[in-house]
Design an enzyme around this catalytic site. Sequence first.
Site, short mmCIF file in Angstrom:
data_model
loop_
_atom_site.label_atom_id
_atom_site.label_comp_id
_atom_site.label_asym_id
_atom_site.label_seq_id
_atom_site.Cartn_x
_atom_site.Cartn_y
_atom_site.Cartn_z
N ARG A 128 31.74 33.03 31.44
CA ARG A 128 31.64 33.55 32.81
C ARG A 128 33.00 33.98 33.34
NH1 ARG A 128 28.99 29.92 37.51
NH2 ARG A 128 30.93 28.78 37.25
N ARG A 177 53.70 45.68 48.61
CA ARG A 177 52.29 45.57 48.94
C ARG A 177 51.62 46.94 48.90
NH1 ARG A 177 48.32 45.76 52.74
NH2 ARG A 177 46.98 43.92 52.96
N LYS A 222 32.91 35.59 40.23
CA LYS A 222 33.44 34.36 40.84
C LYS A 222 34.88 34.60 41.29
CE LYS A 222 33.35 29.33 40.09
NZ LYS A 222 32.34 29.04 41.13
N GLU A 260 21.73 31.75 48.07
CA GLU A 260 22.29 30.54 47.46
C GLU A 260 23.05 29.76 48.50
OE1 GLU A 260 25.00 31.69 44.35
OE2 GLU A 260 25.99 33.19 45.59
N LEU A 268 25.79 33.93 42.29
CA LEU A 268 26.62 33.63 41.13
C LEU A 268 25.74 33.07 40.01
CD1 LEU A 268 29.66 33.41 40.23
CD2 LEU A 268 29.42 30.96 40.72
#
Length: 285
Positions: A51, A97, A145, A177, A202
Amino acid sequence: METVYLNGDYVPRSSAKISIFDRGLLFSDAVYEVISVIGGRLIDMERHVTRLERSLGELSINAFADWSTVSQNLVAENGLQEGLIYLQVSRGVMDERDYRWPAPETSPTIFAFAQERTLIDNPMADRGMTIITRPDLRWQRCDIKTTQLLYASLMKMEAVAGGVDDVWMTRDDMITEGTSQNAHIINKDGVLISHQLDRRILPGVTRIEMLAQAKSMGLTVEERAFSIDEAKKAAEAFVSSSTLLIMPVVEIDGHKIGDGQPGERTGKIRQNYIAAVQRACSTTS
């Protein structure tokens, strides 16, 4: 837990430093993974690596490490018997940045640490979780994730303010979820219903073994979305995650699930799950 891993070195946590120009800090341009540790052994490490590498690939972050060895070394260095290993990988440090990342890319930042946590004898398993539902306002790639966890953190704090344990998030009245767990119900016909794998949730590692254990018990499994109303009318409800394993839910939005006690089948799934991972640990020791 005093030893952490940072970019190839194991160092005291007080000595670990990351640049303020890291894209993980500036843009949440990072992914992470959480691995349970029971009896000093990593649980489902291969699935977690799969994963993690998928998450990295979806974001085109080119990071490579021996994830299993890093995790095992952290367990040993910290004497961790029960708890969690966190692996976190950002795209790396920028000179300035900029939304766009440079080509050739920066070197990724790889950070990992151990955390003690009671997993097996968690008292919540005896009393069950209380849940409220709130709209799911996260981005549309919940299957990755990432460290983009602000909304989940806000929802956890809303649960604290409401005197409950956590939040189940919803889209169009359908539960997706929990803030950091997959959500499941068992209806009054004995069918276990779990949201299908898509970009709205997920793909939980604990969910894989949970479904296997449920099927071995003879439960019929339907992988589909379910509504708040279905959940409230269910015989049992529960969550699955690396941090909670299998945890019963006894109340949703103030409505008792079943008789308001942890469900018998949920308890059996939890028991069988723990036994399965402990057997797997013993065969690898």
